[in-house]
Write a protein that holds these residues in place. Structure first.
Motif, PDB file in Angstrom:
ATOM      1  N   THR A  42       0.731  -1.163   0.035  1.00  9.26           N
ATOM      2  CA  THR A  42       0.073   0.120  -0.030  1.00  9.26           C
ATOM      3  C   THR A  42       0.845   1.348  -0.075  1.00  9.26           C
ATOM      4  N   GLN A  43       1.975   1.318   0.724  1.00  7.73           N
ATOM      5  CA  GLN A  43       2.753   2.333   0.957  1.00  7.73           C
ATOM      6  C   GLN A  43       3.503   2.471  -0.592  1.00  7.73           C
ATOM      7  N   PHE A  44       3.853   1.365  -1.029  1.00  8.36           N
ATOM      8  CA  PHE A  44       4.722   1.425  -2.451  1.00  8.36           C
ATOM      9  C   PHE A  44       3.867   2.040  -3.330  1.00  8.36           C
ATOM     10  N   LYS A  45       2.425   1.599  -3.549  1.00 10.69           N
ATOM     11  CA  LYS A  45       1.533   2.305  -4.545  1.00 10.69           C
ATOM     12  C   LYS A  45       1.434   3.669  -4.313  1.00 10.69           C
ATOM     13  N   GLY A  46       1.250   4.080  -3.106  1.00 11.13           N
ATOM     14  CA  GLY A  46       1.252   5.641  -2.937  1.00 11.13           C
ATOM     15  C   GLY A  46       2.234   6.467  -3.149  1.00 11.13           C
ATOM     16  N   LEU A 214      11.374   4.153   1.344  1.00  8.34           N
ATOM     17  CA  LEU A 214      10.553   2.803   1.533  1.00  8.34           C
ATOM     18  C   LEU A 214      11.715   1.744   1.351  1.00  8.34           C
ATOM     19  N   ASN A 215      12.128   1.069   2.263  1.00  7.56           N
ATOM     20  CA  ASN A 215      13.011  -0.133   2.167  1.00  7.56           C
ATOM     21  C   ASN A 215      12.750  -1.302   1.145  1.00  7.56           C
ATOM     22  N   GLY A 216      13.386  -1.478   0.148  1.00  8.84           N
ATOM     23  CA  GLY A 216      13.285  -2.407  -0.740  1.00  8.84           C
ATOM     24  C   GLY A 216      12.562  -2.084  -1.858  1.00  8.84           C
ATOM     25  N   SER A 217      12.162  -0.609  -2.091  1.00  6.51           N
ATOM     26  CA  SER A 217      11.678  -0.123  -3.472  1.00  6.51           C
ATOM     27  C   SER A 217      12.771   0.449  -4.402  1.00  6.51           C
ATOM     28  N   SER A 218      12.537   0.443  -5.829  1.00  8.47           N
ATOM     29  CA  SER A 218      13.178   0.733  -6.746  1.00  8.47           C
ATOM     30  C   SER A 218      12.378   1.460  -7.602  1.00  8.47           C
ATOM     31  N   PHE A 219      12.645   2.556  -8.485  1.00  5.42           N
ATOM     32  CA  PHE A 219      11.777   3.272  -9.421  1.00  5.42           C
ATOM     33  C   PHE A 219      12.764   3.493 -10.793  1.00  5.42           C
ATOM     34  N   PHE A 220      12.226   3.310 -11.878  1.00 13.30           N
ATOM     35  CA  PHE A 220      12.932   3.280 -13.181  1.00 13.30           C
ATOM     36  C   PHE A 220      12.036   4.156 -14.227  1.00 13.30           C
ATOM     37  N   LEU A 230      16.478   5.918 -16.749  1.00 16.96           N
ATOM     38  CA  LEU A 230      16.832   6.504 -15.461  1.00 16.96           C
ATOM     39  C   LEU A 230      16.459   5.625 -14.270  1.00 16.96           C
ATOM     40  N   SER A 231      17.449   5.496 -13.220  1.00 16.04           N
ATOM     41  CA  SER A 231      17.089   4.491 -12.212  1.00 16.04           C
ATOM     42  C   SER A 231      17.433   4.787 -10.959  1.00 16.04           C
ATOM     43  N   SER A 232      16.646   4.694  -9.883  1.00  8.99           N
ATOM     44  CA  SER A 232      16.847   4.845  -8.649  1.00  8.99           C
ATOM     45  C   SER A 232      18.115   3.962  -7.800  1.00  8.99           C
ATOM     46  N   ASN A 233      18.249   2.904  -8.915  1.00 11.29           N
ATOM     47  CA  ASN A 233      19.048   1.883  -8.190  1.00 11.29           C
ATOM     48  C   ASN A 233      20.211   1.593  -9.383  1.00 11.29           C
ATOM     49  N   PRO A 234      21.372   2.100  -9.231  1.00  6.88           N
ATOM     50  CA  PRO A 234      22.162   1.905 -10.596  1.00  6.88           C
ATOM     51  C   PRO A 234      22.487   0.380 -10.722  1.00  6.88           C
ATOM     52  N   SER A 235      22.610  -0.416  -9.430  1.00  6.08           N
ATOM     53  CA  SER A 235      23.072  -1.601  -9.571  1.00  6.08           C
ATOM     54  C   SER A 235      22.171  -2.661 -10.475  1.00  6.08           C
ATOM     55  N   ILE A 236      21.063  -2.263 -10.654  1.00  6.00           N
ATOM     56  CA  ILE A 236      20.034  -2.958 -11.670  1.00  6.00           C
ATOM     57  C   ILE A 236      20.255  -2.699 -12.995  1.00  6.00           C
ATOM     58  N   GLN A 237      20.789  -3.340 -13.900  1.00  6.17           N
ATOM     59  CA  GLN A 237      21.063  -3.270 -15.252  1.00  6.17           C
ATOM     60  C   GLN A 237      19.854  -3.343 -16.418  1.00  6.17           C
ATOM     61  N   THR A 267       9.398  -7.633  -1.739  1.00  6.13           N
ATOM     62  CA  THR A 267       8.625  -7.985  -0.602  1.00  6.13           C
ATOM     63  C   THR A 267       9.301  -8.967   0.513  1.00  6.13           C
ATOM     64  N   SER A 268      10.592  -9.375  -0.074  1.00  4.35           N
ATOM     65  CA  SER A 268      11.231 -10.268   1.030  1.00  4.35           C
ATOM     66  C   SER A 268      11.803  -9.492   1.955  1.00  4.35           C
ATOM     67  N   VAL A 269      11.883  -8.083   2.004  1.00  6.36           N
ATOM     68  CA  VAL A 269      12.451  -7.266   3.072  1.00  6.36           C
ATOM     69  C   VAL A 269      11.641  -7.630   4.410  1.00  6.36           C
ATOM     70  N   VAL A 270      10.315  -7.834   4.159  1.00  7.88           N
ATOM     71  CA  VAL A 270       9.245  -7.872   5.234  1.00  7.88           C
ATOM     72  C   VAL A 270       9.864  -8.831   6.232  1.00  7.88           C
ATOM     73  N   TRP A 271      10.340  -9.976   5.945  1.00  6.63           N
ATOM     74  CA  TRP A 271      11.053 -10.926   6.677  1.00  6.63           C
ATOM     75  C   TRP A 271      12.106 -10.442   7.450  1.00  6.63           C
ATOM     76  N   SER A 272      12.841  -9.490   7.201  1.00  7.78           N
ATOM     77  CA  SER A 272      13.989  -8.842   7.727  1.00  7.78           C
ATOM     78  C   SER A 272      13.270  -7.874   8.758  1.00  7.78           C
ATOM     79  N   ASN A 273      12.159  -7.546   8.832  1.00 11.31           N
ATOM     80  CA  ASN A 273      11.455  -6.579   9.718  1.00 11.31           C
ATOM     81  C   ASN A 273      10.966  -7.454  10.777  1.00 11.31           C
ATOM     82  N   LEU A 274      10.700  -8.734  10.456  1.00 12.76           N
ATOM     83  CA  LEU A 274      10.236  -9.629  11.528  1.00 12.76           C
ATOM     84  C   LEU A 274      11.253 -10.442  12.225  1.00 12.76           C
TER      85      LEU A 274
END
Length: 584
Positions: A42-46, A214-220, A230-237, A267-274
């Protein structure tokens, strides 16, 4: 040392306790994971909607700047003068225009503007090129690439060229270029040259940096072939790296150069939050094993009957619900009961703490978003401010003191109102501020007149702040293109609804385009709303009124007696009779 007897009963009871606890932990973990995952999406969509909106606004601003300043008869006349005896004056005029645009661009978005005119043989004549800005050298290095790329696009269409230094190294700039068509009658629609704007990529792509909130999000930003621009995460080619699997994807059209906005949430970052929850629950499990063993040894010596009660409880409570044990008649057994009940309370408290921490985090993010939205509301159109100050300076130079004073007072009132942080205002305050805006514009364009028709009993109706100014800006931009005509503002009641109309006598809006905008406002054609500033402004107004009044809000464009009319119709709501500023 106490010798362990009845080993079978002991291990059966311990196994049942561990099984129940693991079932509780599993059910609790699944519930927390699902809730946290849903909240994260929900946060990601907003956040994605906001980034897409800001990027669309940045790109549309570039397109509007290019169209407004370079596709008009005045620019065509000045460009043609480059090949006459008035070449020197034409060069100075174009450089002044370019420098004004650069100075007015927000946060140094545009670093240089260049014009490469076509000669008599239809090729670019570099002897008559005009450049302005701090990045002239970079423009000259890329001039050949800009000119060559124009052959791949239709005249009049905006295209992009990536900038590079003389050594071939990548430069953090992007050239937005367009083959300019002649707007003069005698040579109408003939290509006359290329205008290119050197745009800062970090400034243009700044909204993509919101991904860090927002932890785990990337925009392109993707081109028509889904390649990353253009990318918010240069490591993704490649965009394929973040499609499917643990990633939640969202794709939105920008409506600009066939570009596409793409978001990916891991969404796997949710496990790290737990993780903290798992550590605590593991400690509790260890406590159960050790504690159960000690309690069993102590209890068995004194009360086999009490131990049987414990076994009966564990055998009869294999569900995943948390339930406390009732006290026993045996003191030693009651120690076990107390320890188990303490464990249950710890698990319940842990669940409540996790939920509370998650809700607190969501509240802080919401508060942050609201504050950022308030900050966006307080921004002022720098181009309008520069033009207003230029008018005042002209009045002062001509010793027209009274006109300068009146214009300055209107500008002061306009800025004071715009810089307040309130979300709502009243019709009276909006009309007063609209009058200040129109007085300033009339000083710039004497050929434009206006009038306001609103009963005083409607002044106190509360509406969203800064509602009328975007409609007035649209009237000047799309209707009164020749800067002559009349603007009429009318406010009246109709069937328990309040109606606000802003009409102009300028160039009528194209009926097909008007219907496209109305269809988008009705939600029938969502892609049309992003194509121009007119539709964007009206869509934003509609969303703000719907947030304030709910259903029953209508925003549309229509033609009335040859005039273009922008209409807002909404249920009459609450009133504020403490207006400190009302229209004269």
């Amino acid at each position: 040392m106490v010798k362990l007897r009845h080993k079978k009963e002991f291990f059966v009871g311990l196994s049942v306790a561990i099984t129940i606890f693991l079932a509780l932990v599993g059910a609790n973990s699944v519930m927390l994971y699902r809730n946290d995952k849903a909240a994260t999406i929900t946060q990601f969509k907003g956040l994605s909607a906001r980034v897409n909106s800001d990027m669309s606004q940045n790109l549309n601003n570039i397109d509007v700047i290019s169209r407004t300043n370079f596709i008009n008869e005045d620019f065509s006349e000045t460009a043609a003068a480059l090949f006459t005896e008035e070449e020197h004056e034409a060069v100075i005029s174009l450089q002044n225009l370019f420098q004004t645009i650069i100075s007015a661009s927000e946060t140094s978005l545009i670093g240089a503007i260049s014009y490469f005119p076509y000669g008599n043989e239809g090729a670019v004549d570099t002897n008559h090129q005009v450049l302005a800005g701090s990045l002239i050298d970079l423009t000259l290095v890329n001039a050949e690439k800009i000119i060559r790329s124009s052959e791949e696009y239709n005249p009049g269409n905006l295209y992009t060229v990536w900038a590079s230094y003389a050594n071939g190294e990548y430069a953090a700039y992007l050239f937005f270029s367009r083959v300019i068509l002649d707007m003069r009658v005698e040579n109408y629609n003939a290509p006359i040259g290329i205008v290119s704007m050197c745009v800062s990529i970090p400034t243009l792509s700044a909204p993509l940096s919101y991904a860090s909130t927002l932890n785990g999000s990337s925009f392109f930003l993707l081109d028509r072939d889904s390649k990353i621009l253009l990318s918010s995460n240069p490591s993704i080619q490649s965009i394929d790296e973040v499609k499917g699997g643990d990633y939640y994807n969202l794709s939105l059209r920008l409506g600009f150069l066939d570009w596409q906005f793409f978001g990916a949430q891991n969404t796997s970052v949710v496990w790290s939050n737990l993780r903290l929850s798992f550590i605590i629950e593991g400690s509790i499990l260890l406590f159960i094993v050790v504690g159960y063993t000690i309690i069993y040894l102590m209890a068995y010596r004194r009360s086999q009957q009490g131990l049987g009660e414990l076994f009966d409880f564990f055998y009869s409570h294999e569900s995943s619900s948390l339930e406390k044990m009732a006290p026993s008649t045996d003191d030693e057994v009651n120690r076990v009961v107390g320890a188990y009940n303490t464990m249950v309370e710890s698990v319940i408290a842990l669940n409540e703490q996790v939920v509370e921490e998650r809700n607190r985090g969501l509240s802080l993010e919401l508060e942050k978003s609201n504050m950022e939205i308030q900050a966006l509301h307080s921004q002022i159109n720098k181009h309008f401010l520069v033009n207003a100050l230029s008018v005042i300076r002209s009045y002062i130079s001509l010793h027209h003191v009274e006109q300068a004073k009146a214009c300055l007072e209107s500008l002061s009132d306009f800025l004071r109102y715009s810089l307040t942080m309130e979300d709502s205002s009243t019709i009276g305050q909006e009309l007063a501020t609209s009058k200040d805006y129109l007085l300033i514009q009339k000083a710039r364009y004497p050929g434009v007149d206006y009038d306001i028709d609103c009963p005083e009993e409607l002044y106190s109706i509360v509406i969203p702040k800064v509602t009328l100014q975007p409609l007035l800006e649209n009237a000047f931009t799309h209707g009164l293109r020749k800067k002559k005509g009349h603007i009429h503002i009318a406010v009246f009641l109709e069937d328990e609804h309040c109606v606000i109309e802003v009409s102009n006598t300028g160039t009528p809006q194209d009926r097909k385009r008007m219907e496209e905008v109305n269809a988008s406002l009705r939600g029938e054609r969502k892609d049309e709303i992003k194509k121009d500033s007119h539709g964007i402004a009206m869509a934003n107004i509609k969303r703000r009124f719907e947030l304030s009044f709910g259903e029953g809000v209508e925003v549309l464009l229509k033609e009335k007696e040859g005039n273009t009319v922008a209409t807002i119709r909404f249920p009459k709501g609450k009133e504020n009779n403490n207006d400190s500023r009302l229209p004269n």
